[in-house]
Design an enzyme around this catalytic site. Sequence first.
Site, PDB file in Angstrom:
ATOM      1  N   SER A 142      14.163  -3.541 -63.528  1.00 44.62           N
ATOM      2  CA  SER A 142      13.855  -4.730 -64.387  1.00 44.62           C
ATOM      3  C   SER A 142      13.201  -4.307 -65.758  1.00 44.62           C
ATOM      4  CB  SER A 142      12.553  -5.498 -63.455  1.00 44.62           C
ATOM      5  OG  SER A 142      12.079  -6.150 -64.150  1.00 44.62           O
ATOM      6  N   TYR A 155       4.479  -4.295 -59.130  1.00 48.34           N
ATOM      7  CA  TYR A 155       5.698  -4.582 -59.400  1.00 48.34           C
ATOM      8  C   TYR A 155       6.512  -3.631 -60.607  1.00 48.34           C
ATOM      9  CZ  TYR A 155      10.116  -7.142 -60.278  1.00 48.34           C
ATOM     10  OH  TYR A 155      11.452  -7.565 -60.618  1.00 48.34           O
TER      11      TYR A 155
END
Length: 238
Positions: A142, A155
């Site tokens: 990501s 995350y």
Amino acid sequence: MQSLNGKKALITGGSRGIGRATAIALAKEGVELGLIARSEESFEVVRNELTALGATFVTAVADVSKEDEVQQAIKEIEDQLGGIDILINNAGVGVRGSFQELSTDQWKKVLDTNVMGIVHVTKAALPGMIEKNKGDIINISSMSGLKGTVGSSAYSASKFAVVGLSESLMQEVRQHNIRVSVLTPSLVETDFTRGRDHEPNPEKFMQAEDLAEYMVSQLKLEQRTFIKSAAHWATNPF
């Protein structure tokens, strides 16, 4: 450009979002599919779509954070498909909150799924690729794996780890004619991102189908070059 027809692909998180879109895109190229997801019920939509396309596919239920479940699922898929040529490590979870707010259990869930999930799946699938002396591994990271942001410490840490893992693995397995790629997309419209109250502009989202088409186009290339950029493929040339 090489044909993908007849290749076998394993996709984790394959029942929805990026995994579902990628499964459909690969099925249209004649790829045979093995899909892993955490629940049997989640496969209903993608099964119907793949059946309508006349695709060859196998589904297996497993939580990628649990190594024993992963090994059993991949054995079932390999037994039915006859091996794996393409591995797409897409399964992931996220949780938002400040570092102080997030519990250690929440941290563990994110790291066990997003990092150890890739470790478990790749360890199970890699021996077959090495034996065949070819293969493609695509790990979905990501933009959060390139830059940390407020409220995403767990995350972001997990996605930074995916980039480092991918770059190291790339250098280890290139001798076996195996390409390792890491993709770092920004916001993709999925169940995970849809309805985020801190991101009100839907035009900032890319579609899962666009990302899937990009992956297909890269898999077709005979050679890819190691690139480091905002939405990059970290790959080895051969």
